[in-house]
Design a protein around this motif. Structure first.
Motif, mmCIF file in Angstrom:
data_model
loop_
_atom_site.group_PDB
_atom_site.id
_atom_site.type_symbol
_atom_site.label_atom_id
_atom_site.label_comp_id
_atom_site.label_asym_id
_atom_site.label_seq_id
_atom_site.Cartn_x
_atom_site.Cartn_y
_atom_site.Cartn_z
ATOM 1 N N ALA A 214 0.810 -1.219 0.000
ATOM 2 C CA ALA A 214 0.000 0.000 0.000
ATOM 3 C C ALA A 214 0.844 1.269 0.000
ATOM 4 C CB ALA A 214 -0.944 -0.009 1.192
ATOM 5 N N SER A 215 2.025 1.228 0.598
ATOM 6 C CA SER A 215 2.861 2.424 0.663
ATOM 7 C C SER A 215 3.386 2.840 -0.706
ATOM 8 C CB SER A 215 4.030 2.188 1.619
ATOM 9 O OG SER A 215 4.842 1.143 1.124
ATOM 10 N N GLN A 216 3.330 1.950 -1.694
ATOM 11 C CA GLN A 216 3.812 2.253 -3.027
ATOM 12 C C GLN A 216 2.711 2.812 -3.930
ATOM 13 O OE1 GLN A 216 5.255 -1.861 -3.456
ATOM 14 N NE2 GLN A 216 7.191 -0.936 -4.072
ATOM 15 N N LEU A 217 1.533 3.003 -3.401
ATOM 16 C CA LEU A 217 0.395 3.459 -4.189
ATOM 17 C C LEU A 217 0.121 4.940 -3.941
ATOM 18 C CD1 LEU A 217 -2.046 0.481 -3.505
ATOM 19 C CD2 LEU A 217 -0.513 0.778 -5.452
ATOM 20 N N ILE A 218 -0.377 5.618 -4.983
ATOM 21 C CA ILE A 218 -0.857 6.977 -4.783
ATOM 22 C C ILE A 218 -2.356 7.010 -5.034
ATOM 23 C CG2 ILE A 218 1.357 8.020 -5.393
ATOM 24 C CD1 ILE A 218 0.088 8.942 -7.997
ATOM 25 N N ARG A 219 -3.007 7.982 -4.454
ATOM 26 C CA ARG A 219 -4.455 8.107 -4.544
ATOM 27 C C ARG A 219 -4.842 9.022 -5.700
ATOM 28 N NH1 ARG A 219 -7.497 7.378 0.216
ATOM 29 N NH2 ARG A 219 -8.574 9.328 -0.219
ATOM 30 N N VAL A 220 -5.687 8.500 -6.581
ATOM 31 C CA VAL A 220 -6.224 9.282 -7.688
ATOM 32 C C VAL A 220 -7.697 9.502 -7.389
ATOM 33 C CG1 VAL A 220 -6.649 9.388 -10.167
ATOM 34 C CG2 VAL A 220 -4.593 8.235 -9.304
ATOM 35 N N GLN A 221 -8.074 10.761 -7.201
ATOM 36 C CA GLN A 221 -9.470 11.108 -6.875
ATOM 37 C C GLN A 221 -10.239 11.390 -8.164
ATOM 38 O OE1 GLN A 221 -10.476 12.188 -3.370
ATOM 39 N NE2 GLN A 221 -12.586 12.318 -4.015
ATOM 40 N N THR A 222 -11.394 10.736 -8.318
ATOM 41 C CA THR A 222 -12.233 10.923 -9.495
ATOM 42 C C THR A 222 -13.373 11.892 -9.180
ATOM 43 O OG1 THR A 222 -13.779 9.138 -8.982
ATOM 44 C CG2 THR A 222 -11.737 8.522 -10.147
ATOM 45 N N PRO A 223 -14.040 12.418 -10.213
ATOM 46 C CA PRO A 223 -15.160 13.345 -9.971
ATOM 47 C C PRO A 223 -16.293 12.726 -9.157
ATOM 48 C CG PRO A 223 -14.503 13.402 -12.268
ATOM 49 C CD PRO A 223 -13.750 12.267 -11.630
ATOM 50 N N SER A 224 -16.441 11.410 -9.224
ATOM 51 C CA SER A 224 -17.510 10.745 -8.471
ATOM 52 C C SER A 224 -17.157 10.588 -6.998
ATOM 53 C CB SER A 224 -17.795 9.364 -9.080
ATOM 54 O OG SER A 224 -16.679 8.511 -8.894
ATOM 55 N N GLY A 225 -15.914 10.950 -6.629
ATOM 56 C CA GLY A 225 -15.477 10.806 -5.250
ATOM 57 C C GLY A 225 -14.746 9.500 -4.985
#
Length: 132
Positions: free
Chosen positions: A6-17
């Motif tokens: 999990a530490s190697q992942l980044i969060r991509v936020q979409t318009p739907s939340g």
């Protein structure tokens, strides 16, 4: 191949939340390999490709075992092109179809096929994520 920690992942936020947990492909080797040889990709996971300059980056599905949605974005993280439900390519030579936008992209997000529409992602949509 197994999924990354999990530490190697980044969060991509979409318009739907919805948040997509994306692996980062920011080196030539990571970009060349992409999601090849994976047997599964969860609906809320993907791979985010980072490039140093805007180009019409070309992708193909050679050695990729799962169908994908491909999303190209400009420097402002605005969607400029989408390829939906890109099928796997079982050809053993280098004749797999190639996919690319008609303008320069700085980022490309690969997610499981059929996911993009449910996330309300379309051309012009802006996604939010940190640069690594």
């Amino acid at each position: 191949m197994s999924a990354p920690a999990a530490s190697q992942l980044i969060r991509v936020q979409t318009p739907s939340g919805t948040v997509i947990h994306a692996e980062v492909a920011d080196t030539p080797q990571k970009r060349a390999t992409g999601l090849m040889y994976r047997d599964h990709l969860e609906k809320d996971h993907g791979m985010l490709f980072f490039f140093d300059q805007a180009q019409e980056w070309t992708f193909w599905m050679k050695n990729t075992k799962i169908a994908l949605d491909l999303i190209w974005m400009d420097a402002k993280k605005r969607v400029i092109h989408i390829e939906r439900n890109v099928p796997i390519c079982t050809r053993t030579d280098d004749s797999c179809p190639q996919y690319r936008p008609n303008e320069g992209a700085m980022f490309v997000l690969e997610i499981a096929a059929g996911t993009v529409d449910g996330l309300k992602i379309e051309k012009g949509t802006k996604l939010q994520f940190p640069n690594p």
